[in-house]
Design a protein around this motif. Sequence first.
Motif, PDB file in Angstrom:
ATOM      1  N   LEU A 132       0.845  -1.197   0.000  1.00 51.73           N
ATOM      2  CA  LEU A 132       0.000   0.000   0.000  1.00 51.73           C
ATOM      3  C   LEU A 132       0.879   1.245   0.000  1.00 51.73           C
ATOM      4  N   VAL A 133       0.276   2.354  -0.351  1.00 48.50           N
ATOM      5  CA  VAL A 133       0.976   3.634  -0.293  1.00 48.50           C
ATOM      6  C   VAL A 133       0.649   4.347   1.015  1.00 48.50           C
ATOM      7  N   ALA A 134      -0.617   4.253   1.447  1.00 46.98           N
ATOM      8  CA  ALA A 134      -1.029   4.894   2.696  1.00 46.98           C
ATOM      9  C   ALA A 134      -2.163   4.100   3.323  1.00 46.98           C
ATOM     10  N   PHE A 135      -2.323   4.252   4.644  1.00 52.26           N
ATOM     11  CA  PHE A 135      -3.408   3.583   5.361  1.00 52.26           C
ATOM     12  C   PHE A 135      -3.843   4.454   6.522  1.00 52.26           C
ATOM     13  N   ASP A 136      -5.039   4.163   7.047  1.00 54.46           N
ATOM     14  CA  ASP A 136      -5.465   4.805   8.280  1.00 54.46           C
ATOM     15  C   ASP A 136      -5.931   3.725   9.264  1.00 54.46           C
ATOM     16  N   GLU A 137      -6.244   4.133  10.485  1.00 53.96           N
ATOM     17  CA  GLU A 137      -6.574   3.160  11.526  1.00 53.96           C
ATOM     18  C   GLU A 137      -7.977   2.590  11.383  1.00 53.96           C
ATOM     19  N   GLN A 138      -8.728   3.028  10.374  1.00 53.90           N
ATOM     20  CA  GLN A 138     -10.046   2.450  10.097  1.00 53.90           C
ATOM     21  C   GLN A 138      -9.949   1.313   9.065  1.00 53.90           C
ATOM     22  N   GLY A 139      -8.731   1.017   8.614  1.00 55.57           N
ATOM     23  CA  GLY A 139      -8.543  -0.066   7.655  1.00 55.57           C
ATOM     24  C   GLY A 139      -8.626   0.365   6.209  1.00 55.57           C
ATOM     25  N   ASN A 140      -8.701   1.668   5.954  1.00 56.12           N
ATOM     26  CA  ASN A 140      -8.704   2.152   4.578  1.00 56.12           C
ATOM     27  C   ASN A 140      -7.286   2.116   4.016  1.00 56.12           C
ATOM     28  N   ARG A 141      -7.195   1.766   2.751  1.00 56.09           N
ATOM     29  CA  ARG A 141      -5.905   1.592   2.084  1.00 56.09           C
ATOM     30  C   ARG A 141      -5.878   2.420   0.809  1.00 56.09           C
ATOM     31  N   LEU A 142      -4.797   3.141   0.612  1.00 54.46           N
ATOM     32  CA  LEU A 142      -4.573   3.842  -0.647  1.00 54.46           C
ATOM     33  C   LEU A 142      -3.446   3.130  -1.383  1.00 54.46           C
ATOM     34  N   GLY A 143      -3.769   2.572  -2.554  1.00 55.32           N
ATOM     35  CA  GLY A 143      -2.761   1.874  -3.341  1.00 55.32           C
ATOM     36  C   GLY A 143      -2.151   2.790  -4.378  1.00 55.32           C
ATOM     37  N   MET A 144      -1.543   2.174  -5.387  1.00 54.81           N
ATOM     38  CA  MET A 144      -0.878   2.941  -6.438  1.00 54.81           C
ATOM     39  C   MET A 144      -1.872   3.549  -7.425  1.00 54.81           C
ATOM     40  N   GLY A 145      -3.122   3.128  -7.366  1.00 56.28           N
ATOM     41  CA  GLY A 145      -4.133   3.709  -8.240  1.00 56.28           C
ATOM     42  C   GLY A 145      -4.554   2.818  -9.389  1.00 56.28           C
ATOM     43  N   GLY A 146      -3.938   1.645  -9.510  1.00 53.51           N
ATOM     44  CA  GLY A 146      -4.286   0.751 -10.608  1.00 53.51           C
ATOM     45  C   GLY A 146      -5.549  -0.050 -10.371  1.00 53.51           C
ATOM     46  N   GLY A 147      -5.947  -0.210  -9.109  1.00 54.50           N
ATOM     47  CA  GLY A 147      -7.178  -0.929  -8.771  1.00 54.50           C
ATOM     48  C   GLY A 147      -7.095  -2.440  -8.901  1.00 54.50           C
ATOM     49  N   PHE A 148      -5.896  -2.998  -9.017  1.00 57.16           N
ATOM     50  CA  PHE A 148      -5.747  -4.440  -9.226  1.00 57.16           C
ATOM     51  C   PHE A 148      -6.312  -5.250  -8.059  1.00 57.16           C
ATOM     52  N   TYR A 149      -5.955  -4.862  -6.834  1.00 53.91           N
ATOM     53  CA  TYR A 149      -6.455  -5.604  -5.676  1.00 53.91           C
ATOM     54  C   TYR A 149      -7.953  -5.403  -5.491  1.00 53.91           C
ATOM     55  N   ASP A 150      -8.446  -4.196  -5.720  1.00 52.86           N
ATOM     56  CA  ASP A 150      -9.881  -3.934  -5.561  1.00 52.86           C
ATOM     57  C   ASP A 150     -10.702  -4.807  -6.502  1.00 52.86           C
ATOM     58  N   ARG A 151     -10.292  -4.886  -7.764  1.00 54.78           N
ATOM     59  CA  ARG A 151     -11.026  -5.720  -8.722  1.00 54.78           C
ATOM     60  C   ARG A 151     -10.904  -7.200  -8.373  1.00 54.78           C
ATOM     61  N   THR A 152      -9.707  -7.624  -7.995  1.00 52.53           N
ATOM     62  CA  THR A 152      -9.468  -9.035  -7.694  1.00 52.53           C
ATOM     63  C   THR A 152     -10.240  -9.492  -6.460  1.00 52.53           C
ATOM     64  N   LEU A 153     -10.402  -8.593  -5.495  1.00 47.26           N
ATOM     65  CA  LEU A 153     -11.032  -8.946  -4.221  1.00 47.26           C
ATOM     66  C   LEU A 153     -12.494  -8.508  -4.137  1.00 47.26           C
ATOM     67  N   ALA A 154     -13.086  -8.143  -5.253  1.00 51.99           N
ATOM     68  CA  ALA A 154     -14.483  -7.683  -5.246  1.00 51.99           C
ATOM     69  C   ALA A 154     -15.426  -8.733  -4.677  1.00 51.99           C
ATOM     70  N   PHE A 155     -15.068 -10.014  -4.781  1.00 53.87           N
ATOM     71  CA  PHE A 155     -15.922 -11.093  -4.256  1.00 53.87           C
ATOM     72  C   PHE A 155     -16.086 -11.004  -2.744  1.00 53.87           C
ATOM     73  N   MET A 156     -15.229 -10.267  -2.060  1.00 57.55           N
ATOM     74  CA  MET A 156     -15.305 -10.190  -0.601  1.00 57.55           C
ATOM     75  C   MET A 156     -16.522  -9.403  -0.120  1.00 57.55           C
TER      76      MET A 156
END
Length: 200
Positions: A132-156
Motif C-alpha cells: 500500500l501507499v497509505a493507510f489509516d486506523e479504520q482499515g482504509n488503504r490507498l494503493g498505487m491507483g491501478g485498482g488491481f487488488y480492488d477488482r481481484t477482491l471484489a468477491f469479498m
Amino acid sequence: MNSSFSVTERQAIRRSIRQQRNQLSRSFRQQASRHLLRSLRQSPSFAFSKRIAVYLTNDAEIDTAVLLKDLQQRQRHIFLPVLHPLRKGHLSFIRYQRTTRMSRNRFGISEPDFRHSKSVSARFISLICMPLVAFDEQGNRLGMGGGFYDRTLAFMHQPGPRPALIGLAYELQKQPALPCEPWDIPLAAVATEKRLYQIR
C-alpha cells in the motif's frame, strides 16, 4: 468514512509518501524488515494461516525478504500476485518456491511465469499481505491507483470464504484519515515496523 478526497489530493499523498520512502536509509529498511515480522507475529491470522500471499518488494515498499524467509522456514505455502494475462486489471496468485520460474511483468516487477505455473484464485488463500501507499486506523488503504487488488477482491463483498487481508507498511505511511469508496475492501489489520494495527 471520508470519500471527499479529489484525484489531485490522492496523487499528492502518493507522491509525498513515495518520496519519504525513497529517502529511507538501507540500514533502516533492513531493520524495519525484521521489525515488520515481529509485528506480524502478533496476528492470529498470520500465525495459523497455511496459504499466504506476499508481494515482492518494489518501489521502496517495506521489504518482505525476512517475512518470506520466515514463511519458508515454517513450511507455509507462499503465493505471489501475478498480473492475469486474460482478465485485464485483475491479479491471480501462483505458488512460490525456490525453483519457481520468474519473469518481469509490464511494470518491470518480478513475478512467477504464468505460462509455467498453475494459478490460484484469491478465494482459496488464507491470508493476503498487501502492499500500500497509505493507510489509516479504520482499515482504509490507498494503493498505487491501478485498482488491481480492488477488482481481484471484489468477491469479498459477497458471502462465502474469503482471505484475511493485512497491509504491510512503514509507520510513516499512516494517515489521519483516507477516502473510502463503495468498492474499497477494508483491511483486517496493518503491520508496520512499529506495531500491528488490528482493525475493528
